[in-house]
Design an enzyme around this catalytic site. Structure first.
Site, PDB file in Angstrom:
ATOM      1  N   ASN A 112     -13.994   0.332   1.312  1.00 59.16           N
ATOM      2  CA  ASN A 112     -13.255   1.584   1.389  1.00 59.16           C
ATOM      3  C   ASN A 112     -13.058   2.165  -0.006  1.00 59.16           C
ATOM      4  OD1 ASN A 112     -11.199   3.548   2.720  1.00 59.16           O
ATOM      5  ND2 ASN A 112     -10.041   2.619   1.053  1.00 59.16           N
ATOM      6  N   GLU A 113     -13.765   3.245  -0.294  1.00 62.90           N
ATOM      7  CA  GLU A 113     -13.546   4.125  -1.454  1.00 62.90           C
ATOM      8  C   GLU A 113     -13.937   3.535  -2.802  1.00 62.90           C
ATOM      9  OE1 GLU A 113      -9.519   5.603  -1.198  1.00 62.90           O
ATOM     10  OE2 GLU A 113     -10.007   6.891   0.502  1.00 62.90           O
TER      11      GLU A 113
ATOM     12  N   TRP B 190       0.864  -1.192   0.000  1.00 65.53           N
ATOM     13  CA  TRP B 190       0.000   0.000   0.000  1.00 65.53           C
ATOM     14  C   TRP B 190       0.899   1.240   0.000  1.00 65.53           C
ATOM     15  CZ3 TRP B 190      -4.645  -2.059  -0.660  1.00 65.53           C
ATOM     16  CH2 TRP B 190      -5.742  -1.184  -0.798  1.00 65.53           C
ATOM     17  N   ASP B 191       0.279   2.392  -0.042  1.00 66.66           N
ATOM     18  CA  ASP B 191       1.122   3.588  -0.086  1.00 66.66           C
ATOM     19  C   ASP B 191       1.772   3.900   1.253  1.00 66.66           C
ATOM     20  OD1 ASP B 191      -1.172   4.480   1.179  1.00 66.66           O
ATOM     21  OD2 ASP B 191      -1.641   6.044  -0.280  1.00 66.66           O
ATOM     22  N   TRP B 192       1.410   3.171   2.307  1.00 61.81           N
ATOM     23  CA  TRP B 192       2.039   3.337   3.610  1.00 61.81           C
ATOM     24  C   TRP B 192       2.733   2.057   4.086  1.00 61.81           C
ATOM     25  CZ3 TRP B 192      -0.395  -0.589   5.716  1.00 61.81           C
ATOM     26  CH2 TRP B 192      -1.740  -0.814   5.413  1.00 61.81           C
TER      27      TRP B 192
ATOM     28  N   GLU C  22     -11.880  10.322   6.803  1.00 59.65           N
ATOM     29  CA  GLU C  22     -10.463  10.196   6.442  1.00 59.65           C
ATOM     30  C   GLU C  22      -9.939  11.556   6.026  1.00 59.65           C
ATOM     31  OE1 GLU C  22      -8.530   7.640   3.692  1.00 59.65           O
ATOM     32  OE2 GLU C  22      -9.738   5.902   4.234  1.00 59.65           O
TER      33      GLU C  22
END
Length: 886
Positions: free
Chosen positions: A462-463, A184-186, A559
């Protein structure tokens, strides 16, 4: 390497009346047999290889990529166990509580089943395959990467792959697996395999209780408690006949009991259920409240079943008595015809009161799922959430359904949970095999979690609504196809199951969503981010994020966030190479998964902070010094930006427009740049210390308008009004610790609300580079309220700030074993901005306050540690830094 497999004599434990065999000796080997090592269950292949020394620390430097070969191999787990007289029972089931992910199972060389969903409990009848004496289980795990690729060739569903910056793998959406395990981006990619939850063999004759759900309803002076016990029964029988009993321990202490005869039909899958209804006087139970609003009383509930053969099984849970409702009603009826009156409200009403939800988002506790269940990790993060006055955490849809312990602690601490189902940032396939697996997943996990008073709302994904409408994955040409599949998955499958099992709780199809309005528009709204409905996710890295005026209003901010880097102390656990501590190093670029992440941090920082970029001729030491300052300034920027956005949302509570602020994110999974307020080693960043203040129950919150005028809000998250408060405003020059002037204003605010005060303040006609404002608040009955500040000009432009002389002295306050507390007295001779105190790693140690803005010659905070450190040692250990540029 090969290790001899030993057979051991096993003890069959009796758990809640059920005989359970779980002492199994495990080994694991790869496809060609070149690796064969002991294995641990619960566990996983990366953990096992690391323990055996086959691979090193998976989070060290580039090991996330260097160990990727692990996920491409085939791994076989083999377990050895001994069966005795327990085989005389009529039922013997192999229960795999959590299998990650695609695997094929044999017992004594006979196939018994397969798995394809990490979030499902698998139960296999192994009675015909067991024998008294030595037995074996063999589980062959397929490569999740290979399976995902094969499924994608057959059932391709957008997107094609994660961004290149993630250093990840493709097609996670094809597997019912933790989506973040493909990167993921994190976080890094560790596509694990293994048993991330326990494995056991259960022996019984007639039936056991697998799950219990509870439904509470308040009417008049009574609570009505409906209890449903979901049984797994011997499929060889047509009916289960026996007694079910409920014992509820209430105040007094008293015990409310009810026994009922049951004669239930056993379904083809061996399941059946029984129901009990208890009526409880409100006088014998106390109401459960979110953190900060009251106590969290929990009551022991024991459900047992028995039959004429003397067989008994029971399950114990705890229940809380509270009501919760997500209110979506015509805003015009609530607010009139103002701008706030458009659309629908979106707020949580708990025990009849509208509660502004303060909190954050929870990502998995660890990138390896079995380690994310570690109680030390869970306690560390949840306790920090409570310390920051949070009342809600959103369990994000790309992770896992958390452990029973996690939800129990949330019950105990008063942390409401916004629970996403585990679908995130992708379209998903809807072939029959996939949907059948999802259906089982949703049913099992709703039944497992439903009784927790902390569960506030379910969300389907989510999203994904926003992604489909916004064409994030180039799906516009196939919009009709993907919309149909979206509805088939989240509405026709998931929603139906949730509403059947938990009809009292709201199920939101997505997050963000316009809620009822999205449903009215066929579940994909024209604008899923419409600020007049539902919840929003908002990220903006371009504008001045210290300025409250740039943020759009929203009904509920579920968020929002900004990146920063973790502590250098934490990063030093991931690399020992000094050259890595440079923004231009391969290591730093490798750890930044968000495209243009460092550029965005730099762009935001340079709007307010003075930090010159390095020159090409700088030495390695210069690079390190610059990097150290960049780390610190990134945390200052993150804290100030989220402070501004959060206070804007809290101010918008004035007209009930905004009723929730959950910033992204509270925790981390590795030592890298991310949006978290606590880093991987659970060190608080500047942001988390700021959260303690900007989420304070009583807060004076100023807003500097573009005109130079200042609006001042008083925010009160208590059940009682504040009628005779005093707001003090001190005007400071940057050169002195003595205010140049002070003003005091009367202030009031109602309960559970925010109110703009009738205060006239302006900085348009003064030299804004030379002054700043400090706000404080006092009122009878208000124990404390944090200071707040207005900086009329960016800090890079201020004039007069001097380099401080700082003296720190330590004295001991208390020395109870395991809890050593010290006073930390700080003496300064000028204004100090963002004074950051730090010590070398000491187990469970922290400063009570940090990132301090000091405006007085003397300031005291405290330091707590579970380790006894001498005063002299601590005094020498404490280092500090602060914002200052010549």
């Amino acid at each position: 390497m090969c290790l001899k497999l030993f057979l051991i004599v096993l003890l069959c434990n009796k758990i809640n009346g059920l005989q359970v065999l779980d002492n199994i000796e495990w080994t694991v080997r790869n496809a060609n047999g070149s690796i064969s090592i002991p294995a641990k269950v619960p566990g996983g292949i990366y953990s096992d290889l690391e323990t055996a020394g086959v691979i090193g620390d998976i989070l060290y430097r580039f090991n996330d990529v260097l160990t990727r070969w692990v996920a491409y191999d085939t791994w076989t787990y083999q377990g050895s166990f001994t069966v005795g007289d327990e085989l005389n029972h009529e039922v013997a089931n192999l229960v795999l509580h959590g299998v990650d992910t695609v695997a094929y199972v044999e017992v004594n060389d006979s196939p018994v089943g397969s798995t394809d969903n990490m979030f499902v409990r698998y139960v296999f009848d192994v009675k015909p395959h067991l024998k008294k004496g030595a037995n074996t289980i063999k589980v062959v795990f397929a490569s999740p990467i290979e399976v995902a690729n094969l499924r994608s060739e057959k059932y391709f569903t957008a997107p094609n792959c994660v961004p290149k910056d993630y250093n990840g793998e493709c097609h996670a959406n094809q597997l019912r697996k933790m989506q973040a395990s493909f990167a993921w981006d994190w976080g890094p990619a560790f596509p694990s395999v293994g048993f991330w939850k326990p494995v056991a063999i259960e022996f019984y004759d007639r039936a056991i209780i697998r799950s219990v759900t509870t439904h509470t309803q308040k009417a008049g002076q009574f609570w009505y408690l409906t209890i449903k016990a979901y049984l797994e029964a011997n499929p060889m029988n047509d009916r289960w006949t026996g007694l079910i009993r409920a014992d509820l321990a209430v105040e007094g202490p008293q015990n409310i009991s009810l026994t009922k005869s049951v004669d239930a039909i056993i379904k083809n899958d061996g399941s059946t259920e029984a129901e009990l209804n208890l009526t409880i006087s409100e006088n014998v139970v106390e109401i459960w409240w979110p953190n900060g609003y009251g106590k969290q009383p929990l009551y022991d509930l024991r459900i047992s079943i028995s039959n004429e053969h003397g067989e008994e099984h029971f399950k114990k849970i705890q229940v809380g008595f509270r009501t919760i409702e997500l209110v979506e009603e015509d805003a015009a009826k609530k607010f009139g015809n103002s701008s706030a009156g458009k659309g629908l409200t979106f707020y949580f009403k708990v025990n009849g009161y509208p509660i502004f939800m303060k909190g954050s988002n929870w990502i998995p506790g660890h990138i390896l799922p079995e380690k994310g269940y570690d109680r030390e990790i869970v306690d560390g993060v949840l306790d920090a959430a409570v310390d920051a006055h949070m009342g809600m955490l959103r369990v994000w849809g790309g992770g896992v359904y958390e452990s029973d312990y996690f939800y129990q602690r949330c019950d105990q601490l008063g942390l409401l949970i916004w629970q996403d189902f585990l679908f995130a940032c992708s379209m998903y396939p809807v072939d029959s095999e996939f949907l059948d697996s999802v259906g089982t997943e949703i049913e099992q996990n709703v039944k497992r979690l439903q009784h927790h008073p902390s569960i506030a709302v379910w969300a389907g994904n989510n999203e994904n609504e926003a992604a489909l409408r916004g064409n994030w994955y180039s799906t516009q040409t196939e919009f009709k196809r993907y919309k149909k599949e979206y509805i088939k998955l989240y509405v026709d499958t998931i929603k139906l199951i949730v509403q059947e099992l938990d009809p009292a709780r709201r199920y939101l199809v997505s997050s963000p969503t316009n809620g009822l309005q999205s449903e009215a528009e066929g579940y994909i709204a024209e604008n899923p981010y419409d600020p007049h409905f539902g919840d929003t996710h908002y990220y903006n890295y371009i504008q001045d994020n210290w300025d409250m005026n740039i943020y759009p209003r929203t009904r509920f901010a579920s968020e929002y966030g900004f990146q920063s880097l973790p502590s250098l102390l934490t990063m030093e656990s991931a690399t020992k190479e000094k050259a890595d501590f440079s923004l231009e190093s391969d290591y730093s670029k490798h750890r930044q998964h968000s495209p243009f992440g460092y550029d965005f941090i730099w762009m935001q920082m340079k709007m307010h902070l003075k930090l010159e970029k390095n020159n090409a001729t700088d030495s390695e030491q210069d690079e390190y010094d610059y990097f150290k300052k960049f780390v610190f300034y990134s945390q200052i920027n993150q804290a100030m930006a989220i402070k501004a956005e959060t206070e804007f949302y809290r101010q918008s509570q004035e007209d009930w427009y905004t009723m929730g602020a959950l910033y992204w994110q509270i925790n981390d999974v590795w030592q890298a740049p991310s949006w978290s307020s606590m880093d991987y080693q659970r060190r608080w960043k500047v942001l988390h210390y700021f959260a303690v203040n900007f989420f304070a129950p009583v807060l004076v919150s100023p807003c500097l308008l573009p005109s130079g005028d200042i609006d001042v809000y008083l925010i009160n998250d208590r059940f009682v009004p504040i009628d005779n408060g005093l707001i003090k405003v001190d005007f400071y020059n940057w050169t002195s610790l003595t205010p140049i002037s002070s003003k005091t204003f009367n202030a009031s605010v109602g309960p559970l609300s925010a109110k703009k005060q009738d205060i006239k303040l302006s900085v348009w006609d003064i030299n804004k580079e030379e002054i700043f404002l400090k706000f404080s608040f006092k009122a009878e009955g208000v124990e404390s309220s944090p200071y707040n500040f207005v900086f009329p000009k960016p800090l890079k432009s201020i004039k007069g700030l001097k380099k401080p002389n700082i003296k720190i002295s330590v004295s001991r306050v208390s020395s109870a074993v395991g809890n050593y507390v010290y006073n930390v007295d700080i003496q300064v001779d000028t204004i100090v901005l963002f004074l950051w105190l730090e010590t070398p790693p000491i187990l469970h140690s922290y400063f009570q306050e940090n990132g301090l803005i000091i405006t007085t010659p003397y300031y005291r905070t405290t330091y707590s540690s579970t380790v006894d450190v001498s005063v002299k040692e601590l005094n020498e250990m404490i280092t500090y830094q602060y914002y200052y540029e010549d």
